[in-house]
Write a protein that holds these residues in place. Structure first.
Motif, PDB file in Angstrom:
ATOM      1  N   GLN A 132       0.827  -1.213   0.000  1.00 34.09           N
ATOM      2  CA  GLN A 132       0.000   0.000   0.000  1.00 34.09           C
ATOM      3  C   GLN A 132       0.861   1.264   0.000  1.00 34.09           C
ATOM      4  N   GLY A 133       2.189   1.077  -0.032  1.00 35.49           N
ATOM      5  CA  GLY A 133       3.051   2.260   0.081  1.00 35.49           C
ATOM      6  C   GLY A 133       2.961   2.899   1.451  1.00 35.49           C
ATOM      7  N   ARG A 134       2.633   2.075   2.453  1.00 37.06           N
ATOM      8  CA  ARG A 134       2.435   2.632   3.796  1.00 37.06           C
ATOM      9  C   ARG A 134       3.333   1.954   4.818  1.00 37.06           C
ATOM     10  N   GLY A 135       3.218   2.393   6.039  1.00 40.19           N
ATOM     11  CA  GLY A 135       3.995   1.780   7.096  1.00 40.19           C
ATOM     12  C   GLY A 135       3.680   2.423   8.433  1.00 40.19           C
ATOM     13  N   VAL A 136       4.263   1.840   9.496  1.00 47.32           N
ATOM     14  CA  VAL A 136       4.026   2.345  10.843  1.00 47.32           C
ATOM     15  C   VAL A 136       5.372   2.544  11.534  1.00 47.32           C
ATOM     16  N   ILE A 137       5.556   3.729  12.121  1.00 49.81           N
ATOM     17  CA  ILE A 137       6.781   4.003  12.888  1.00 49.81           C
ATOM     18  C   ILE A 137       6.633   3.411  14.289  1.00 49.81           C
ATOM     19  N   HIS A 138       7.633   2.606  14.685  1.00 50.16           N
ATOM     20  CA  HIS A 138       7.579   2.020  16.030  1.00 50.16           C
ATOM     21  C   HIS A 138       8.560   2.651  16.999  1.00 50.16           C
ATOM     22  N   ALA A 139       9.614   3.242  16.495  1.00 50.95           N
ATOM     23  CA  ALA A 139      10.605   3.826  17.415  1.00 50.95           C
ATOM     24  C   ALA A 139      11.430   4.871  16.681  1.00 50.95           C
ATOM     25  N   ILE A 140      12.027   5.759  17.477  1.00 54.13           N
ATOM     26  CA  ILE A 140      12.921   6.795  16.943  1.00 54.13           C
ATOM     27  C   ILE A 140      14.321   6.496  17.447  1.00 54.13           C
ATOM     28  N   LEU A 141      15.302   6.557  16.561  1.00 54.65           N
ATOM     29  CA  LEU A 141      16.687   6.409  17.016  1.00 54.65           C
ATOM     30  C   LEU A 141      17.142   7.718  17.655  1.00 54.65           C
ATOM     31  N   GLU A 142      17.993   7.575  18.659  1.00 53.90           N
ATOM     32  CA  GLU A 142      18.497   8.740  19.378  1.00 53.90           C
ATOM     33  C   GLU A 142      19.091   9.758  18.401  1.00 53.90           C
ATOM     34  N   ARG A 143      18.738  11.030  18.587  1.00 54.31           N
ATOM     35  CA  ARG A 143      19.209  12.103  17.687  1.00 54.31           C
ATOM     36  C   ARG A 143      20.614  12.530  18.070  1.00 54.31           C
ATOM     37  N   PHE A 144      21.459  12.778  17.077  1.00 53.43           N
ATOM     38  CA  PHE A 144      22.782  13.306  17.436  1.00 53.43           C
ATOM     39  C   PHE A 144      22.747  14.824  17.560  1.00 53.43           C
ATOM     40  N   SER A 145      21.711  15.442  17.018  1.00 51.57           N
ATOM     41  CA  SER A 145      21.538  16.878  17.211  1.00 51.57           C
ATOM     42  C   SER A 145      20.072  17.195  16.950  1.00 51.57           C
TER      43      SER A 145
END
Ligand SMILES: Nc1nc2c(ncn2[C@@H]2O[C@H](COP(=O)(O)OP(=O)(O)OP(=O)(O)O)[C@@H](O)[C@H]2O)c(=O)[nH]1
Ligand SMILES: [Mg+2]
Ligand SMILES: [Zn+2]
Length: 335
Positions: free
Chosen positions: A79-92
């Motif tokens: 479907q060209g879709r998806g679900v975000i499950h987590a964010i990686l730690e930002r370096f800035s």
């Protein structure tokens, strides 16, 4: 799709291992809309939302994805879709304080609004027309260095100012370590000078008030009319908030650009220590004041006042420093 072009690195890959084991894909948020995001991953671009449990776990908006974030996505490529499950730690990141936004009574709310994530460098774009404001530049410099990115001040619309030499000198005097570039976005050779700040796999964000020419410069660097631009209102000299989304663009020679909507308010988010770089001149002098808690207003033996009287910097800069320091200490007390 080569994720390295978008800034994927070994560091992110290591942080991603637990998510890879769950069958999730690494992706970068390249565009933020009201209710969904666009991400780029090895499957190409997907339209994604974030999982409900992310909202529940979030202690504040800073724990939700923003443009520039690297995220772990469960893809539904059909479907060209998806679900975000987590964010990686930002370096800035670049974040500001969004005060008092909750409707109704109760305590003033303080909330961090992250605007851009994982950017190596930020162009603080200012117009040399009515937009020119040294105090605002100081605010931006403080926020950019607090978030861990490098700042570059871009003074645009040099073609509209007859005082651009003096404006340039005034900005250099307050910019500390940050390079200052004076250009006109209408002059291709001058825009090309900005290319040295863009490197393959690194992200360069454009920030500044509406109408200063962020999208015009980005179009010139991309060599195509990707972003809509619009004239500023001649009556008040203010921009019209033409760009409404944050978005990442890949530069042909390598490097990622982030366009942003113009910002009206710039409340500080951070700690008093964050002034150390943007006001290094004053903080260094302050070490020589007679009293270690000198307020640099009327105390005897104040090295800062002495330097000001001998014109090392002007009173507005000291006022600005004291105001920002007070703002940060107020914020720290609230937190
Ligand atoms: N004369 C002159 N005009 C410029 C220059 N750079 C941009 N402009 C004009 O300024 C207006 C605003 O430019 P934009 O690129 O839309 O500004 P922006 O910073 O992206 O504004 P928002 O998207 O609203 O935040 C347009 O009419 C541009 O053509 C410049 O260097 N000189
Ligand atoms: Mg724009
Ligand atoms: Zn002092």
């Amino acid at each position: 799709m080569n994720l390295e072009d978008y800034g994927w690195s070994d560091t992110f890959a290591r942080k991603f291992i637990p998510y890879a084991q769950q069958g999730l894909l690494p992706a970068r948020v390249i565009r933020g809309e009201k209710n969904y995001f666009r991400v780029i991953c090895k499957e190409g671009e997907l339209t994604v939302r974030f999982a409900g449990k992310m909202r529940h776990r979030a202690e504040g908006r800073q724990d939700l994805p923003v443009v520039g974030d690297w995220v772990a996505v469960e893809p539904q490529p059909e479907q060209g879709r998806g679900v975000i499950h987590a964010i990686l730690e930002r370096f800035s990141s670049f974040a500001r304080n969004l005060p008092g936004r909750r409707k109704g009574r109760g305590r003033e709310r303080i909330e961090q609004q992250v605007i851009a994530a994982n950017v190596e460098r930020i162009f603080i774009v200012c117009g040399l027309d009515q937009d020119f404001n040294l105090r605002r530049i100081e605010r931006y410099l403080t926020l950019v260095t607090a978030g861990g990115a490098e700042a570059v001040v871009v003074l645009n619309k040099a073609d509209l100012s007859s005082e651009s030499d003096s404006q340039l000198q005034q900005v250099i005097a307050i910019a500390g370590k940050a390079p200052v570039e004076r250009i006109s976005a209408k002059n291709r050779a001058q825009v090309d000078r900005l290319r040295v700040y863009s490197r393959p796999g690194e992200t360069l964000a454009f920030l500044g008030s509406s109408g200063v020419g962020k999208s015009t410069i980005i179009n010139a660097l991309l060599d195509e009319e990707r972003q809509k631009v619009a004239p500023v209102s001649t009556a008040v000299g203010k921009g019209r908030h033409t760009t409404t989304h944050r978005e990442l663009f890949l530069l042909r020679g390598g490097g990622v650009l982030m366009d942003n909507p113009g910002m009206r308010e710039l409340h500080l988010w951070g700690e008093e220590e964050d002034l150390a770089e943007s006001f290094a001149d004053i903080e260094e002098l302050a070490l020589k004041c007679r009293f270690s808690d000198c307020g640099h207003r009327s105390e005897p033996g104040c090295a800062v006042r002495t330097a000001m009287d001998s014109r090392q910097f002007d009173e507005q800069r000291l006022d600005s420093y004291l105001r920002l320091k007070e703002e940060l200490s107020h914020l720290q007390r609230r937190r």
